[in-house]
Design an enzyme around this catalytic site. Structure first.
Site, PDB file in Angstrom:
ATOM      1  N   ASP A  50      -4.977   0.095  -1.918  1.00 22.88           N
ATOM      2  CA  ASP A  50      -6.116  -0.252  -1.061  1.00 22.88           C
ATOM      3  C   ASP A  50      -6.372   0.788   0.018  1.00 22.88           C
ATOM      4  O   ASP A  50      -5.507   1.616   0.325  1.00 22.88           O
ATOM      5  CB  ASP A  50      -5.888  -1.628  -0.412  1.00 22.88           C
ATOM      6  CG  ASP A  50      -4.619  -1.680   0.431  1.00 22.88           C
ATOM      7  OD1 ASP A  50      -3.575  -1.176  -0.029  1.00 22.88           O
ATOM      8  OD2 ASP A  50      -4.664  -2.198   1.555  1.00 22.88           O
TER       9      ASP A  50
ATOM     10  N   GLU B 235      -1.987  -3.296   1.502  1.00 23.38           N
ATOM     11  CA  GLU B 235      -1.110  -2.628   2.462  1.00 23.38           C
ATOM     12  C   GLU B 235      -1.776  -2.511   3.828  1.00 23.38           C
ATOM     13  O   GLU B 235      -1.111  -2.567   4.850  1.00 23.38           O
ATOM     14  CB  GLU B 235      -0.721  -1.231   1.955  1.00 23.38           C
ATOM     15  CG  GLU B 235       0.449  -0.596   2.712  1.00 23.38           C
ATOM     16  CD  GLU B 235       0.049   0.127   3.986  1.00 23.38           C
ATOM     17  OE1 GLU B 235       0.910   0.309   4.849  1.00 23.38           O
ATOM     18  OE2 GLU B 235      -1.132   0.499   4.131  1.00 23.38           O
TER      19      GLU B 235
HETATM   20 ZN   LIG Z   1      -1.220   4.024   3.720  1.00 21.54          ZN
END
Ligand SMILES: [Zn+2]
Length: 416
Positions: free
Chosen positions: A96, A161
């Site tokens: 992401d 993340e």
């Molecule tokens: Zn990163």
């Protein structure tokens, strides 16, 4: 028996393919729902194919349910090349990205990658595209020799993340993907010459502060309570107080002090002649592990109560995120030694172990008892306008990963 040099030369041969793969990744947005995106589904579909192309036969998808995105799932890809032992050397990267921010500020459109002067521009090129592609092609190079290894080689491509990891690495840890004794690498931070291996992180505290006063005409401040005025005084007093109270220095860390920053502030009233009844702003604190992060939060509450009493305003404190730092990782492990020797071999430099204020998945591993190592070679343009990856770093980092994985998983298969 092939030599390590032959292994590294294979990666040179992948250069064009690696650039194309990174470009394709950038073209498919993967932004979390917190930032108005639809998650990683489309990007993961492409990457799953790429993982297969890189010589992995054992590929598992771990889908975390998420009602907020289309198709209601956040994909995580786990690929293994089995050795005789189940003990696994993992490279964990994230799929992401954050949103691009102001599109007009980008000289190169964030989702239309292009190479200019040896740099590949695009959103997520550095964070975390470079390491993701580098680790995949490092494994591809090793797999191309058709050897059977000793330890298992593992890649984990994770979701979520940038916004808390609940649907990403935390989910995989809960699912029991990683076993005690596994070696963990999280290439999601680095310096421009590749000389720093991150072995420790600071605790993180994100707070939302809402100050509630009383609206009034700006010409008659006595009839109201100016939330912005109270908020501003509270903010500056608090930050000075925290900086002094939690003022220790620790030279393992860059920077060596705890940091206390105000970041986002919401708009209050739309006109100039009204005293605002509300002021909303956010703090991003990064605190050395020698302090308890809960203690810092208590200090904020104490100062808030003081300002409430003095001003008559109400000050609400909400925790957006709190992450306690796990213990620093040992520098005397097989994982650390393999990484250090690979960096020396490929880059010709002696890396040093340091701690940082940024948060990576490595901390989540450290919290549950793993040693985890963070390394890559980047200019530090993650989350910046005109984010890029240097092609030279993309290739050289893939070589470091290949040399490292060869040492760990195929110790007697490559001549040194
Ligand atoms: Zn990163």
């Amino acid at each position: 028996m092939p030599s390590v040099d032959e292994l590294l030369a294979v990666i040179d041969g992948y250069k064009d393919e690696m650039i194309e793969a990174l470009k394709e990744l950038i073209r498919i947005p993967a932004i979390g729902p917190e930032n108005g995106g639809d998650g990683e589904f489309e990007r993961a579909r492409y990457l799953r194919e790429l993982v297969e192309h890189c010589g992995f036969e054992e590929i598992e998808l771990f889908d975390a349910l998420d009602e907020r995105v289309r198709l209601r799932l956040r994909p995580n890809i786990v690929a293994r090349k089995r050795g005789t032992s189940d003990q696994t050397a993992w490279i964990v990267t994230h799929m992401d990205t954050v949103p691009p921010g102001d599109l007009d500020s980008w000289s190169y459109p964030p989702f239309s990658p292009r190479v200019v002067d040896g740099k590949l521009y695009g959103l997520g090129a550095e964070d975390n595209g470079q390491a993701l592609i580098a680790s995949l092609f490092a494994a591809k190079a090793i797999n191309s020799f058709g050897l059977s290894g000793e330890k298992t080689m593992g890649l984990a491509l994770v979701a979520d993340e940038e916004c808390g990891n609940e649907k990403g690495i935390k989910f995989l840890i809960r699912e029991g993907v990683f076993r005690s004794g596994d070696l963990i690498y999280v290439p999601d931070y680095g310096v421009p010459d590749g000389s720093v291996i991150e072995v420790a992180e600071k605790s993180l505290l994100w707070l939302k502060i809402t100050v509630e006063g009383i609206q009034a005409h700006a010409s008659s401040p006595g009839k109201g309570i100016n939330a912005m005025k109270v908020g501003s005084k509270f903010m500056t007093f608090l930050l000075d107080h925290l900086t002094e109270k939690y003022g220790k220095l620790n030279d393992l860390f860059i920077p060596p002090n705890s940091t206390f920053e105000p970041t986002k502030r919401l708009q209050t009233v739309g006109n100039i002649n009204t005293i605002p009844a509300e002021d909303v702003f956010y703090f991003d604190f990064r605190v050395l592990p020698e302090y308890e992060i809960e203690e810092v939060k208590k200090s904020v509450e104490t100062i808030a109560r003081l300002f409430e009493e003095r001003s008559g305003a109400r000050i609400k404190i909400e925790t957006e995120q709190i992450t306690k730092a796990g213990p620093p990782s040992s520098t005397n492990t097989e994982a650390m030694k393999a990484l250090v020797s690979a960096i020396k071999m490929v880059r010709g430099i002696e890396p040093v172990a340091r701690g940082i204020g940024g948060g990576t998945c490595a901390n989540l591993f450290r919290q549950v008892g793993f040693d985890a190592y963070v390394w890559q070679t980047v200019d530090g343009v993650a989350h910046a306008i005109n984010e890029y990856s240097k092609i030279d770093n993309l290739i050289a980092d893939a070589k470091v990963f290949a040399a490292m994985l060869a040492t760990i998983c195929y110790p007697n298969h490559f001549e040194r």
